[in-house]
Motif scaffolding. Structure first.
Motif, short mmCIF file in Angstrom:
data_model
loop_
_atom_site.label_atom_id
_atom_site.label_comp_id
_atom_site.label_asym_id
_atom_site.label_seq_id
_atom_site.Cartn_x
_atom_site.Cartn_y
_atom_site.Cartn_z
N MET A 63 7.45 21.54 -21.01
CA MET A 63 8.20 20.31 -20.76
C MET A 63 8.61 19.63 -22.06
N ILE A 64 7.72 19.66 -23.06
CA ILE A 64 8.06 19.09 -24.37
C ILE A 64 9.19 19.88 -25.02
N LEU A 65 9.13 21.21 -24.90
CA LEU A 65 10.22 22.05 -25.43
C LEU A 65 11.54 21.75 -24.72
N TRP A 66 11.48 21.61 -23.41
CA TRP A 66 12.68 21.31 -22.62
C TRP A 66 13.31 20.01 -23.12
N LEU A 67 12.49 18.99 -23.31
CA LEU A 67 12.99 17.72 -23.83
C LEU A 67 13.52 17.88 -25.25
N GLY A 68 12.77 18.61 -26.08
CA GLY A 68 13.20 18.81 -27.46
C GLY A 68 14.50 19.57 -27.58
N TRP A 69 14.80 20.41 -26.58
CA TRP A 69 16.03 21.20 -26.62
C TRP A 69 17.27 20.30 -26.53
N PHE A 70 17.12 19.13 -25.94
CA PHE A 70 18.26 18.20 -25.91
C PHE A 70 18.63 17.78 -27.33
N GLY A 71 17.64 17.58 -28.16
CA GLY A 71 17.92 17.28 -29.56
C GLY A 71 18.43 18.50 -30.30
N PHE A 72 17.87 19.66 -29.95
CA PHE A 72 18.24 20.91 -30.62
C PHE A 72 19.72 21.25 -30.35
N ASN A 73 20.09 21.28 -29.07
CA ASN A 73 21.49 21.60 -28.73
C ASN A 73 22.41 20.40 -28.91
N GLY A 74 21.95 19.23 -28.48
CA GLY A 74 22.78 18.05 -28.62
C GLY A 74 23.05 17.71 -30.08
N GLY A 75 22.04 17.87 -30.92
CA GLY A 75 22.24 17.60 -32.33
C GLY A 75 23.14 18.59 -33.01
N ALA A 80 29.28 12.31 -33.28
CA ALA A 80 28.88 11.29 -32.31
C ALA A 80 29.81 11.28 -31.11
N ASP A 81 30.48 12.41 -30.85
CA ASP A 81 31.40 12.52 -29.72
C ASP A 81 30.59 12.47 -28.42
N PRO A 82 30.68 11.38 -27.65
CA PRO A 82 29.83 11.26 -26.46
C PRO A 82 30.17 12.28 -25.38
N ALA A 83 31.44 12.63 -25.24
CA ALA A 83 31.84 13.58 -24.20
C ALA A 83 31.26 14.96 -24.48
N LEU A 84 31.42 15.43 -25.72
CA LEU A 84 30.94 16.77 -26.07
C LEU A 84 29.41 16.82 -26.05
N THR A 85 28.78 15.77 -26.54
CA THR A 85 27.32 15.73 -26.52
C THR A 85 26.80 15.72 -25.09
N SER A 86 27.44 14.95 -24.23
CA SER A 86 26.99 14.84 -22.84
C SER A 86 27.07 16.17 -22.11
N VAL A 87 28.21 16.86 -22.25
CA VAL A 87 28.36 18.14 -21.55
C VAL A 87 27.38 19.17 -22.09
N THR A 88 27.07 19.09 -23.39
CA THR A 88 26.09 19.99 -23.98
C THR A 88 24.71 19.75 -23.39
N LEU A 89 24.33 18.50 -23.21
CA LEU A 89 23.02 18.18 -22.66
C LEU A 89 22.92 18.57 -21.19
N VAL A 90 23.99 18.32 -20.43
CA VAL A 90 24.00 18.70 -19.01
C VAL A 90 23.88 20.22 -18.87
N ASN A 91 24.65 20.95 -19.65
CA ASN A 91 24.60 22.41 -19.58
C ASN A 91 23.21 22.93 -19.93
N THR A 92 22.60 22.33 -20.94
CA THR A 92 21.27 22.74 -21.36
C THR A 92 20.26 22.58 -20.23
N CYS A 93 20.30 21.44 -19.56
CA CYS A 93 19.33 21.15 -18.50
C CYS A 93 19.55 22.04 -17.28
N LEU A 94 20.80 22.25 -16.91
CA LEU A 94 21.10 23.07 -15.74
C LEU A 94 20.65 24.52 -15.94
N ALA A 95 20.90 25.06 -17.12
CA ALA A 95 20.52 26.45 -17.39
C ALA A 95 19.00 26.61 -17.36
N ALA A 96 18.29 25.62 -17.90
CA ALA A 96 16.83 25.68 -17.90
C ALA A 96 16.28 25.69 -16.48
#
Length: 252
Positions: A63-75, A80-96
């Protein structure tokens, strides 16, 4: 690749490192377990799986890794593009989520029950698989990558078992095999990527890591050895190295 090298010029695409980070670790792990050998009692007559000592802590780690992956992929968006960052975070969570469910579901089909360890490794496989193209995927594609990552992890774990290669935490199925799958899957959503360049990038990275890791581990083995002696292995390295037992209930 990220420094503008020849792989970048070839058109190899790896957004946050399915190959450049995760498969590197996976190839290295494969070399390590070859030199190290299997744990005593893992294979052969009377051998079998050696379960983890604390499943709740393992689940917390995932669970900690899953949360940390948002920083890993989002970063890795590097802006600071909110649209691109948001879609990256959504895709990361859905695939997991899809990877965890498909891996545990396939285990249930074969063995009649859903194994929590397979669920956790499926989650990690989905995270690794989406990492190469998390900035480009549509949500449906991310779910598909996760769904395929689960069986990739499950089947490669079975292959390691048959080959009697002892991977205690599933690092090779998760980081190497799912990393290769995620790197190839980039072509599903990136019209500028091509399968040949992705294959070539995987091969170049794999060859480099295997050769350098093998040289390093062979040198270490010749100079000081890479494995504890049999008595230390039976007593536990916590006791031998640190002077206390991490799990005293086992010794009783």
């Amino acid at each position: 690749k990220w420094g503008g090298g020849f792989m970048d010029a070839l058109g190899f695409y790896d957004f946050a490192g399915s190959t450049l980070v995760h498969a590197v670790g996976g190839w290295g792990a494969l070399v390590v377990i070859y030199f190290l050998g299997a744990r005593k009692g893992r294979f052969g007559k009377g051998g079998g799986a050696i379960p983890g000592s604390n499943i709740p802590l393992s689940a917390a780690g995932v669970m900690i890794l899953w949360l940390g992956w948002f920083g890993f992929n989002g970063g890795s968006v590097l802006s600071a593009d909110p649209a691109l960052t948001s879609v990256t975070l959504v895709n990361t969570c859905l695939a997991a989520a899809a990877g965890g469910l498909s891996c545990a579901g396939l285990y249930k089909v074969f063995y009649g029950k859903a194994d929590i360890m397979m669920f956790m490794n499926g989650v990690l496989g989905g995270l690794v698989g989406i990492t190469a193209g998390a900035d480009l995927m549509l949500p449906g594609s991310s779910i598909l990558i996760g769904i395929i990552s689960g069986p990739v992890v499950f089947l490669s774990s079975s292959l390691l078992e048959r080959a009697e290669l002892d991977d205690p935490v599933g690092a090779i199925p998760v980081h190497l095999v799912a990393g290769i799958w995620g790197t190839l899957a980039v072509v599903l959503s990136n019209s500028d990527a091509n399968l040949g360049a992705q294959f070539l990038g995987i091969i170049c990275v794999g060859a480099f890591v295997i050769v350098t890791s093998a040289i390093a581990w062979y040198a270490i083995k010749m100079v000081m050895g890479v494995r504890a002696d049999e008595q230390a292995e039976m007593d536990g390295l916590d006791k031998v190295e640190c002077g206390l037992e991490a799990y005293p209930e086992f010794s009783k």
